[in-house]
Design a protein around this motif. Structure first.
Motif, PDB file in Angstrom:
ATOM      1  N   PRO A  14     -12.121  -8.077   0.881  1.00 45.47           N
ATOM      2  CA  PRO A  14     -12.139  -7.364   2.171  1.00 45.47           C
ATOM      3  C   PRO A  14     -11.218  -8.044   3.177  1.00 45.47           C
ATOM      4  N   GLY A  15     -10.476  -7.204   3.907  1.00 44.13           N
ATOM      5  CA  GLY A  15      -9.496  -7.714   4.854  1.00 44.13           C
ATOM      6  C   GLY A  15      -8.122  -7.933   4.263  1.00 44.13           C
ATOM      7  N   GLY A  16      -8.019  -7.831   2.952  1.00 50.10           N
ATOM      8  CA  GLY A  16      -6.746  -8.047   2.282  1.00 50.10           C
ATOM      9  C   GLY A  16      -5.855  -6.823   2.293  1.00 50.10           C
ATOM     10  N   SER A  17      -4.727  -6.948   1.599  1.00 50.59           N
ATOM     11  CA  SER A  17      -3.721  -5.897   1.577  1.00 50.59           C
ATOM     12  C   SER A  17      -3.271  -5.620   0.147  1.00 50.59           C
ATOM     13  N   LEU A  18      -2.856  -4.384  -0.064  1.00 51.96           N
ATOM     14  CA  LEU A  18      -2.224  -3.967  -1.312  1.00 51.96           C
ATOM     15  C   LEU A  18      -1.150  -2.947  -0.980  1.00 51.96           C
ATOM     16  N   ARG A  19      -0.152  -2.872  -1.852  1.00 49.55           N
ATOM     17  CA  ARG A  19       0.869  -1.846  -1.708  1.00 49.55           C
ATOM     18  C   ARG A  19       0.951  -1.051  -3.003  1.00 49.55           C
ATOM     19  N   THR A  57       7.460  12.967   9.454  1.00 51.73           N
ATOM     20  CA  THR A  57       6.077  13.287   9.784  1.00 51.73           C
ATOM     21  C   THR A  57       5.159  12.645   8.759  1.00 51.73           C
ATOM     22  N   ARG A  58       4.143  11.969   9.264  1.00 56.86           N
ATOM     23  CA  ARG A  58       3.162  11.312   8.396  1.00 56.86           C
ATOM     24  C   ARG A  58       1.779  11.644   8.935  1.00 56.86           C
ATOM     25  N   ILE A  59       0.889  12.006   8.055  1.00 54.77           N
ATOM     26  CA  ILE A  59      -0.470  12.397   8.424  1.00 54.77           C
ATOM     27  C   ILE A  59      -1.435  11.527   7.643  1.00 54.77           C
ATOM     28  N   TYR A  60      -2.500  11.097   8.335  1.00 52.36           N
ATOM     29  CA  TYR A  60      -3.474  10.201   7.715  1.00 52.36           C
ATOM     30  C   TYR A  60      -4.887  10.730   7.889  1.00 52.36           C
ATOM     31  N   ALA A  61      -5.714  10.414   6.917  1.00 49.46           N
ATOM     32  CA  ALA A  61      -7.143  10.646   7.085  1.00 49.46           C
ATOM     33  C   ALA A  61      -7.655   9.721   8.185  1.00 49.46           C
ATOM     34  N   ASP A  62      -8.657  10.186   8.922  1.00 49.63           N
ATOM     35  CA  ASP A  62      -9.196   9.374  10.011  1.00 49.63           C
ATOM     36  C   ASP A  62      -9.683   8.015   9.513  1.00 49.63           C
ATOM     37  N   SER A  63     -10.192   7.984   8.312  1.00 52.18           N
ATOM     38  CA  SER A  63     -10.783   6.763   7.786  1.00 52.18           C
ATOM     39  C   SER A  63      -9.755   5.661   7.520  1.00 52.18           C
ATOM     40  N   VAL A  64      -8.473   6.002   7.469  1.00 44.99           N
ATOM     41  CA  VAL A  64      -7.457   4.992   7.163  1.00 44.99           C
ATOM     42  C   VAL A  64      -6.429   4.819   8.280  1.00 44.99           C
ATOM     43  N   LYS A  65      -6.528   5.615   9.334  1.00 50.10           N
ATOM     44  CA  LYS A  65      -5.558   5.521  10.437  1.00 50.10           C
ATOM     45  C   LYS A  65      -5.542   4.116  11.023  1.00 50.10           C
ATOM     46  N   GLY A  66      -4.337   3.615  11.247  1.00 54.38           N
ATOM     47  CA  GLY A  66      -4.191   2.286  11.812  1.00 54.38           C
ATOM     48  C   GLY A  66      -4.242   1.171  10.788  1.00 54.38           C
ATOM     49  N   ARG A  67      -4.622   1.492   9.552  1.00 57.82           N
ATOM     50  CA  ARG A  67      -4.710   0.467   8.498  1.00 57.82           C
ATOM     51  C   ARG A  67      -3.734   0.742   7.353  1.00 57.82           C
ATOM     52  N   PHE A  68      -3.507   2.000   7.049  1.00 58.37           N
ATOM     53  CA  PHE A  68      -2.637   2.388   5.935  1.00 58.37           C
ATOM     54  C   PHE A  68      -1.344   2.977   6.486  1.00 58.37           C
ATOM     55  N   THR A  69      -0.254   2.761   5.758  1.00 60.62           N
ATOM     56  CA  THR A  69       1.031   3.338   6.111  1.00 60.62           C
ATOM     57  C   THR A  69       1.676   3.946   4.877  1.00 60.62           C
ATOM     58  N   ILE A  70       2.016   5.227   4.982  1.00 65.09           N
ATOM     59  CA  ILE A  70       2.740   5.893   3.910  1.00 65.09           C
ATOM     60  C   ILE A  70       4.226   5.863   4.237  1.00 65.09           C
ATOM     61  N   LEU A  81       2.210   3.397  -0.450  1.00 62.56           N
ATOM     62  CA  LEU A  81       1.063   3.343   0.451  1.00 62.56           C
ATOM     63  C   LEU A  81       0.761   1.869   0.698  1.00 62.56           C
ATOM     64  N   GLN A  82       1.076   1.418   1.893  1.00 60.40           N
ATOM     65  CA  GLN A  82       0.741   0.055   2.304  1.00 60.40           C
ATOM     66  C   GLN A  82      -0.660   0.083   2.890  1.00 60.40           C
ATOM     67  N   MET A  83      -1.551  -0.691   2.292  1.00 53.89           N
ATOM     68  CA  MET A  83      -2.950  -0.695   2.706  1.00 53.89           C
ATOM     69  C   MET A  83      -3.307  -2.071   3.240  1.00 53.89           C
ATOM     70  N   ASN A  84      -3.628  -2.120   4.516  1.00 54.94           N
ATOM     71  CA  ASN A  84      -4.010  -3.374   5.163  1.00 54.94           C
ATOM     72  C   ASN A  84      -5.462  -3.302   5.622  1.00 54.94           C
ATOM     73  N   SER A  85      -6.014  -4.453   5.936  1.00 52.98           N
ATOM     74  CA  SER A  85      -7.400  -4.535   6.426  1.00 52.98           C
ATOM     75  C   SER A  85      -8.341  -3.742   5.534  1.00 52.98           C
ATOM     76  N   LEU A  86      -8.218  -3.957   4.254  1.00 54.42           N
ATOM     77  CA  LEU A  86      -8.997  -3.175   3.297  1.00 54.42           C
ATOM     78  C   LEU A  86     -10.481  -3.447   3.422  1.00 54.42           C
ATOM     79  N   LYS A  87     -11.259  -2.391   3.194  1.00 58.74           N
ATOM     80  CA  LYS A  87     -12.712  -2.445   3.287  1.00 58.74           C
ATOM     81  C   LYS A  87     -13.307  -2.078   1.928  1.00 58.74           C
ATOM     82  N   PRO A  88     -14.532  -2.483   1.667  1.00 62.55           N
ATOM     83  CA  PRO A  88     -15.166  -2.093   0.402  1.00 62.55           C
ATOM     84  C   PRO A  88     -15.187  -0.582   0.197  1.00 62.55           C
ATOM     85  N   GLU A  89     -15.313   0.167   1.269  1.00 63.87           N
ATOM     86  CA  GLU A  89     -15.337   1.633   1.139  1.00 63.87           C
ATOM     87  C   GLU A  89     -13.976   2.237   0.783  1.00 63.87           C
ATOM     88  N   ASP A  90     -12.938   1.424   0.754  1.00 61.42           N
ATOM     89  CA  ASP A  90     -11.643   1.894   0.275  1.00 61.42           C
ATOM     90  C   ASP A  90     -11.556   1.841  -1.255  1.00 61.42           C
TER      91      ASP A  90
END
Length: 120
Positions: A14-19, A57-70, A81-90
Motif C-alpha cells: 500500500p502506498g506504492g506505485s506500478l506502471r 483528453t483523459r477520463i478517470y474513474a472517481d476512485s482513481v482520480k489524482g492517483r492514476f495517470t493514463i 497506466l501509472q498507478m501511484n498511492s496504491l490501495k488494497p482496493e486497487d
C-alpha cells in the motif's frame, strides 16, 4: 489481427506505485481511444481510465482520480497506466481495451489481463 498485450503487473505494498503497459498491434493505434479496465474478485469489470487518440483528453474513474495517470506513445503503439498511492482496493486484474472499426462494424478487443495485488 488486433492484439493487445499488457505487462507490468505485480505485488506492491500500500502506498506504492506500478506502471502498466499495453502494446497494441494490428490496427491504426493513433486513430483510436484506448482504455484501461479492471476486475476485482467477485466484482464486475469497471472502466478505470480512457485516453483520446492524440492524448489530449483523459477520463478517470472517481476512485482513481489524482492517483492514476493514463498516457500513450503513438510512435510505439503503446499506452500506459501509472498507478501511484496504491490501495488494497486497487487489487484486480487490469485489462487494456479498444473498440476497433473493421469494415462497417466496431469490434471489442481485450488484452489478456495483468494481475495487480496491493498488500502488505
Amino acid at each position: 489481427q488486433v492484439q493487445l498485450v499488457e505487462s507490468g503487473g505485480g505485488l506492491v505494498q500500500p502506498g506504492g506505485s506500478l506502471r502498466l503497459s499495453c502494446a497494441a498491434s494490428g490496427f491504426a493505434f493513433s486513430s483510436y481511444a484506448m482504455n484501461w479496465y479492471r476486475q476485482a474478485p467477485g466484482k464486475e469489470r469497471e472502466l478505470v481510465a480512457t485516453i483520446a487518440p492524440t492524448g489530449g483528453t483523459r477520463i478517470y474513474a472517481d476512485s482513481v482520480k489524482g492517483r492514476f495517470t493514463i498516457s500513450r506513445d503513438n510512435a510505439v503503439n503503446t499506452f500506459y497506466l501509472q498507478m501511484n498511492s496504491l490501495k488494497p482496493e486497487d487489487t484486480a486484474v487490469y485489462y487494456c481495451f479498444a473498440k476497433v472499426l473493421r469494415g462497417i462494424r466496431l469490434y471489442d478487443y481485450w488484452g489478456q489481463g495483468t494481475q495487480v495485488t496491493v498488500s502488505s
